[in-house]
Enzyme design. Structure first.
Site, PDB file in Angstrom:
ATOM      1  N   ASN A 236       0.838  -1.199   0.000  1.00 22.10           N
ATOM      2  CA  ASN A 236       0.000   0.000   0.000  1.00 22.10           C
ATOM      3  C   ASN A 236       0.874   1.250   0.000  1.00 22.10           C
ATOM      4  O   ASN A 236       2.091   1.152  -0.017  1.00 22.10           O
ATOM      5  CB  ASN A 236      -0.945  -0.026   1.205  1.00 22.10           C
ATOM      6  CG  ASN A 236      -0.170  -0.164   2.499  1.00 22.10           C
ATOM      7  OD1 ASN A 236       0.599   0.710   2.878  1.00 22.10           O
ATOM      8  ND2 ASN A 236      -0.344  -1.295   3.180  1.00 22.10           N
ATOM      9  N   LYS A 315       9.349 -16.637 -10.843  1.00 21.58           N
ATOM     10  CA  LYS A 315       8.490 -15.578 -11.374  1.00 21.58           C
ATOM     11  C   LYS A 315       7.343 -16.195 -12.184  1.00 21.58           C
ATOM     12  O   LYS A 315       7.591 -17.020 -13.078  1.00 21.58           O
ATOM     13  CB  LYS A 315       9.336 -14.651 -12.261  1.00 21.58           C
ATOM     14  CG  LYS A 315       8.576 -13.445 -12.734  1.00 21.58           C
ATOM     15  CD  LYS A 315       9.433 -12.581 -13.638  1.00 21.58           C
ATOM     16  CE  LYS A 315       8.554 -11.569 -14.334  1.00 21.58           C
ATOM     17  NZ  LYS A 315       9.237 -10.905 -15.428  1.00 21.58           N
TER      18      LYS A 315
END
Ligand code: C5P
Length: 435
Positions: A236, A315
């Site tokens: 955030n 990934k």
């Protein structure tokens, strides 16, 4: 087993002294304080006239001392008119030495405030050069030194200036600023002298008794990062500024501070024990491990509510079309601490985009907190990543609004509000009180 201490009489002194009332007039903590106001050569010296005026307005006795360079930017007459005292500038001044010699003046001062502190002045002070009246006074005086630097951003960033700042800090000097923004030379960056009002506030803070001495406070700060794979995460916009400002204010007031911080771009305040973490689980583990001997827990961190069920070892590759990420709830750190048997005083934060006080009140009750600080985030409000914020502090029997201001100042006002609440709660450990 924790052993609680009941409210100590000396504890609320700082708030009382700050707002001591006499016949309805609020006295400043600076009233009657003897301030040696040193002015060195910088264009920001023009702001020192306002600073002197504000200090006099707060009842302080102000003796201005100017360097040669300072007198090229502002006249001694201006400072004399504002302070009501002849400005001192010469080391070898027979008339002044006969009245109040420089050693006497060094002893007279309760604080030495240098505003502006130029790069050249700081270098001379760091080098121990007693080659003018101001540096000589600094060396001779036992008074704490507060420096408000002012210089071009390139100069502030220069390695020699950085070294001098570090050295002066190590020797106990307190730096007030500098601020970031537009500069007289047209540059933009770090190096502006702090606004006079802010310098006055911070000077006042330096006179406050160390009301938190002997108290251990743990706080969480910044965001958490919840890994998806080795290169991606959920997070955030929390900058950590509020938490770091509170940690700094707590240190100023003498607390022992342990800060568990998520990844932020801030340096920890001096004297704060920093535990760096990434994820909510790591933050939870660090808090639970260290909370048992803390008197107060302040949760400013913006902890991610959820984390991915699975962290991919490699990934993840683009698959085309929609992508579903399965999330699982993170532990609620604040709730876990607030519900500990014999736990510390807990202050939570509630950042909301709407109905902030209603949500905060519900959270206060639901998480069984002692107090909660509510703030609006998003839009034009303060909050995340901003330098300013406004808070409404809510506790079971009352609330207080703290209007929009710099987060550093807000931190002190927040401590002013919670200090009496902590006292009332009796949540202090007797064994931690130092003499
Ligand atoms: O429930 P909510 O996230 O709105 O509560 C905010 C308060 O709870 C903040 O003080 C935050 O630091 C704390 N919190 C926590 N652990 C979580 C979530 C929030 O400590 N997992």
């Amino acid at each position: 087993m924790r052993n609680r201490r009941l409210a100590g009489e000396n504890y609320s002194l700082s708030c009382m002294e700050f707002h001591a009332c006499s016949r309805g007039i609020t006295l400043s903590i600076l009233d009657g304080k003897r301030i040696l106001l040193g002015i060195s050569g910088s264009i920001a010296a023009y702001k020192t006239a306002e600073l002197a005026r504000l200090l006099i307005g707060q009842g302080a006795e102000v003796q201005a001392v100017m360097t040669d360079a300072a007198r090229r930017f502002i006249t001694p007459m201006t400072l004399q008119a504002l302070t009501g005292r002849t400005v001192r500038a010469e080391l070898f001044d027979a008339a002044h030495e006969a009245a109040m010699g420089h050693i006497e003046l060094a002893r007279w001062a309760q604080r030495i405030l240098i505003a502006p502190a130029s790069a050249g002045f700081m270098a001379r002070l760091a080098g121990g050069y007693a080659n003018d009246l101001l540096t000589t006074l600094c060396l001779a005086s036992p008074a704490p030194r507060l420096l408000a630097p002012a210089m071009n951003q390139g100069m502030w960033a220069d390695a020699s200036v950085r070294d001098n700042v570090t050295l002066l800090r190590q020797r106990g000097a307190t730096f007030l600023g500098p601020d970031e923004g537009g500069q007289a030379c047209g540059d933009n960056g770090l190096g502006r002298m702090l606004a006079p009002e802010r310098i006055v506030d911070l000077l006042a803070v330096s006179f406050q008794p160390e009301s938190w001495r002997g108290r251990r406070v743990m706080l969480t700060a910044g965001p958490t990062r919840e890994a998806i794979d080795p290169v991606r995460y959920l997070s955030n916009h929390s900058s950590g500024k509020m938490g770091y400002a509170i940690a700094s204010a707590l240190r100023e007031r003498g607390a022992e501070v342990v800060m568990v911080s998520g990844p932020v771009a801030l340096s920890p305040p001096e004297g704060v024990r920093l535990i760096r973490v990434e994820s909510a689980e790591q933050m939870y583990n660090a808090v639970i491990q260290g909370i048992h001997d803390c008197d107060v827990f302040i949760a400013t961190a913006a902890v991610a509510d959820y984390r991915p069920v699975k962290i991919h070892k490699k990934k993840t590759k683009k698959q085309g079309g929609e992508f579903t990420l399965r999330l699982t709830p993170n532990p609620d750190i604040l709730r876990s601490v607030a519900t500990l048997k014999n736990g510390p005083f807990t202050l939570g934060f509630a950042a909301e985009t709407h109905d902030v006080t209603e949500y905060a009140r519900a959270k206060l009750k639901d998480k069984q907190l002692d107090a909660i600080a509510a703030n609006l985030v998003g839009g034009d409000q303060g909050g995340f990543a901003r330098d300013e914020n406004a808070l409404t502090v809510i506790w079971p029997t009352g609330e207080q609004h703290l209007g929009m201001r710099d987060k550093r100042e807000l931190a002190y006002r927040l401590l002013d509000v919670i200090e009496p609440l902590i006292l009332e709660s009796g949540k202090f450990m007797e064994c931690r009180v130092k003499t």
